[in-house]
Design an enzyme around this catalytic site. Structure first.
Site, PDB file in Angstrom:
ATOM      1  N   MET A 118      31.383  92.682  20.528  1.00  0.00           N
ATOM      2  CA  MET A 118      30.447  93.595  21.080  1.00  0.00           C
ATOM      3  C   MET A 118      29.688  92.824  19.810  1.00  0.00           C
ATOM      4  O   MET A 118      27.753  93.552  19.883  1.00  0.00           O
ATOM      5  CB  MET A 118      30.345  94.438  22.087  1.00  0.00           C
ATOM      6  CG  MET A 118      31.562  94.364  23.353  1.00  0.00           C
ATOM      7  SD  MET A 118      30.698  95.433  24.554  1.00  0.00           S
ATOM      8  CE  MET A 118      30.591  97.412  23.431  1.00  0.00           C
ATOM      9  N   GLY A 119      29.653  92.733  19.008  1.00  0.00           N
ATOM     10  CA  GLY A 119      28.887  92.187  17.503  1.00  0.00           C
ATOM     11  C   GLY A 119      28.848  94.010  16.926  1.00  0.00           C
ATOM     12  O   GLY A 119      29.177  94.728  16.596  1.00  0.00           O
ATOM     13  N   VAL A 176      41.602  99.671  11.883  1.00  0.00           N
ATOM     14  CA  VAL A 176      40.936  99.975   9.860  1.00  0.00           C
ATOM     15  C   VAL A 176      40.025 101.031  10.512  1.00  0.00           C
ATOM     16  O   VAL A 176      39.155 101.055  10.797  1.00  0.00           O
ATOM     17  CB  VAL A 176      39.923  98.255   9.588  1.00  0.00           C
ATOM     18  CG1 VAL A 176      39.419  98.786   8.583  1.00  0.00           C
ATOM     19  CG2 VAL A 176      40.796  97.264   9.802  1.00  0.00           C
ATOM     20  N   HIS A 201      36.568  94.748  13.207  1.00  0.00           N
ATOM     21  CA  HIS A 201      36.147  93.022  13.471  1.00  0.00           C
ATOM     22  C   HIS A 201      36.520  91.696  13.056  1.00  0.00           C
ATOM     23  O   HIS A 201      37.297  91.268  12.949  1.00  0.00           O
ATOM     24  CB  HIS A 201      34.598  93.071  13.838  1.00  0.00           C
ATOM     25  CG  HIS A 201      34.263  94.081  14.630  1.00  0.00           C
ATOM     26  ND1 HIS A 201      33.111  94.989  14.556  1.00  0.00           N
ATOM     27  CD2 HIS A 201      34.663  93.804  16.448  1.00  0.00           C
ATOM     28  CE1 HIS A 201      32.680  95.483  15.862  1.00  0.00           C
ATOM     29  NE2 HIS A 201      33.302  95.558  16.591  1.00  0.00           N
ATOM     30  N   LYS A 208      42.848 100.202  18.135  1.00  0.00           N
ATOM     31  CA  LYS A 208      41.605 101.224  18.571  1.00  0.00           C
ATOM     32  C   LYS A 208      41.451 101.299  20.262  1.00  0.00           C
ATOM     33  O   LYS A 208      41.429 102.755  20.115  1.00  0.00           O
ATOM     34  CB  LYS A 208      40.435 101.068  17.371  1.00  0.00           C
ATOM     35  CG  LYS A 208      39.920 102.576  17.333  1.00  0.00           C
ATOM     36  CD  LYS A 208      38.448 102.429  17.076  1.00  0.00           C
ATOM     37  CE  LYS A 208      37.068 101.195  17.540  1.00  0.00           C
ATOM     38  NZ  LYS A 208      36.924 102.057  18.418  1.00  0.00           N
ATOM     39  N   GLY A 222      41.730  95.335  18.960  1.00  0.00           N
ATOM     40  CA  GLY A 222      41.825  95.951  18.115  1.00  0.00           C
ATOM     41  C   GLY A 222      43.174  97.020  18.741  1.00  0.00           C
ATOM     42  O   GLY A 222      42.765  97.464  20.008  1.00  0.00           O
TER      43      GLY A 222
HETATM   44  P1  AMP Z   1      33.500  95.766  20.120  1.00  0.00           P
HETATM   45  O1  AMP Z   1      33.327  95.175  19.692  1.00  0.00           O
HETATM   46  O2  AMP Z   1      33.795  97.535  19.570  1.00  0.00           O
HETATM   47  O3  AMP Z   1      34.316  95.730  21.195  1.00  0.00           O
HETATM   48  O4  AMP Z   1      35.639  94.890  19.333  1.00  0.00           O
HETATM   49  C1  AMP Z   1      35.375  94.106  19.276  1.00  0.00           C
HETATM   50  C2  AMP Z   1      37.348  93.973  19.090  1.00  0.00           C
HETATM   51  O5  AMP Z   1      37.536  94.997  17.891  1.00  0.00           O
HETATM   52  C3  AMP Z   1      38.104  95.086  20.125  1.00  0.00           C
HETATM   53  O6  AMP Z   1      39.641  94.548  20.152  1.00  0.00           O
HETATM   54  C4  AMP Z   1      38.069  96.287  19.411  1.00  0.00           C
HETATM   55  O7  AMP Z   1      39.810  96.788  19.397  1.00  0.00           O
HETATM   56  C5  AMP Z   1      38.217  96.149  18.216  1.00  0.00           C
HETATM   57  N1  AMP Z   1      38.038  97.062  16.734  1.00  0.00           N
HETATM   58  C6  AMP Z   1      36.796  98.202  17.039  1.00  0.00           C
HETATM   59  N2  AMP Z   1      37.294  98.597  15.715  1.00  0.00           N
HETATM   60  C7  AMP Z   1      38.486  98.425  15.688  1.00  0.00           C
HETATM   61  C8  AMP Z   1      38.777  98.764  14.345  1.00  0.00           C
HETATM   62  N3  AMP Z   1      38.210 100.097  13.342  1.00  0.00           N
HETATM   63  N4  AMP Z   1      40.243  98.254  13.484  1.00  0.00           N
HETATM   64  C9  AMP Z   1      40.527  97.144  13.948  1.00  0.00           C
HETATM   65  N5  AMP Z   1      39.690  96.709  15.229  1.00  0.00           N
HETATM   66  C10 AMP Z   1      38.481  97.273  15.948  1.00  0.00           C
END
Ligand code: AMP
Length: 282
Positions: free
Chosen positions: A30-31, A176, A37, A149, A147
């Site tokens: 989601m940027g 991370v 990311h 997470k 991720g």
């Molecule tokens: P989001 O932009 O928050 O929807 O996350 C996009 C992707 O990044 C998802 O697969 C999350 O699980 C992953 N993600 C978000 N934060 C982390 C992190 N700290 N370490 C690894 N992957 C992450």
């Protein structure tokens, strides 16, 4: 690096890579990108020849009163970071491209979505699976990286891929963290300086629980109580849930037999944070 906004154009790009024998990976985001990311993008390049990163703040996964309108957005900076990494394609579609006028098809995984984040965010996972299914059809990847997470999200997407016989491998990548242990998240920037310090309690409590299990504690209730207490000591933090669940079914477990997942969600005034830890007896 190519920037693509249209589904048809992305499909044609992916068809071209596939026709030439290349392997395509998709990293949905989601940027407001952070090093978490970017680690997924590096992971993707270990699984494929070409990588598409989607940047789309998906309206259907936000509930009423959630942070859709003030979710951080910074497309130019995100593209800069991805260009530096050598990303092949950024797919940043307008909402109408993903949800065309008159759309009426949802994708919903039952069961796994009922507990943890699903309990307090009704409809959230239905929005996630609906958008991820669309992104898969738009990007036609061989593999998609998510991720750990967002542990429940990863489990739900694995189940969707299996149930719908999707020809996409789902890869999980490790969380991370900041140097003090806080899981990186786009939402961390909505914490005040003081709240940011208090947020360290999440990972600290999870780590302590993981160590207790190694040292012989097996009772979920005891571990959960200890995590709750440590988080409740932070004045700005309000515990949404602390649960210990089976890693595959996500059903709560009363005691730890071999492996379980400890998952937490904590609300701060302007950010809801989640984190998890694998509990292993040996
Ligand atoms: P989001 O932009 O928050 O929807 O996350 C996009 C992707 O990044 C998802 O697969 C999350 O699980 C992953 N993600 C978000 N934060 C982390 C992190 N700290 N370490 C690894 N992957 C992450």
């Amino acid at each position: 690096m190519q920037r693509i906004e249209r589904v048809r154009e992305l499909q044609a790009w992916s068809d071209g890579v596939r026709a030439a024998g290349g392997r395509v990976a998709l990293v949905p985001t989601m940027g407001a990108l952070h090093p978490g990311h970017l680690s997924l993008v590096r992971h993707a390049y270990r699984c494929a020849d070409r990588v598409i990163v989607s940047i789309f703040v998906n309206p259907t996964q936000f509930g009423a009163g959630e942070d859709f309108s003030f979710y951080p957005r910074d497309l130019e900076r995100d593209c800069e970071l991805l260009r530096e990494l050598g990303t092949d394609v950024v797919f940043a579609p307008p909402v109408k491209e993903v949800y065309p006028e008159g759309w009426s098809t949802w994708v919903e995984v039952e069961g796994l979505t009922g507990g943890l984040c699903g309990r307090n965010r009704p409809g959230h996972f239905r929005g996630v699976t609906t958008v991820v299914a669309r992104l898969f059809h738009a990007a036609k990847p061989h593999v998609a990286v998510f991720g750990e997470k967002d542990y429940q999200q990863l489990a739900v997407i694995r189940r969707m891929a299996r149930d719908l016989l999707l020809d996409v491998e789902i890869e999980g990548a490790p969380t991370v963290r900041e140097p003090d242990g806080l899981a990186m998240s786009s939402r961390n920037r909505n914490l005040s300086e003081e709240e940011r310090l208090q947020a360290r309690a999440l990972h600290a409590a999870l780590r302590e629980a993981a160590l207790s299990v190694r040292a012989g504690e097996r009772r979920s209730a005891v571990l959960i109580e200890s995590v709750r207490r440590q988080i409740a000591e932070q004045p700005a933090a309000c515990v949404d849930y602390v649960e210990i669940v089976d890693p595959d079914t996500l059903d709560p477990v009363a005691s730890i037999v071999r492996r379980a997942v400890l998952a937490v969600a904590v609300r701060f005034p302007k950010a809801r944070l989640i984190d998890n830890a694998l509990l292993e007896t040996a």
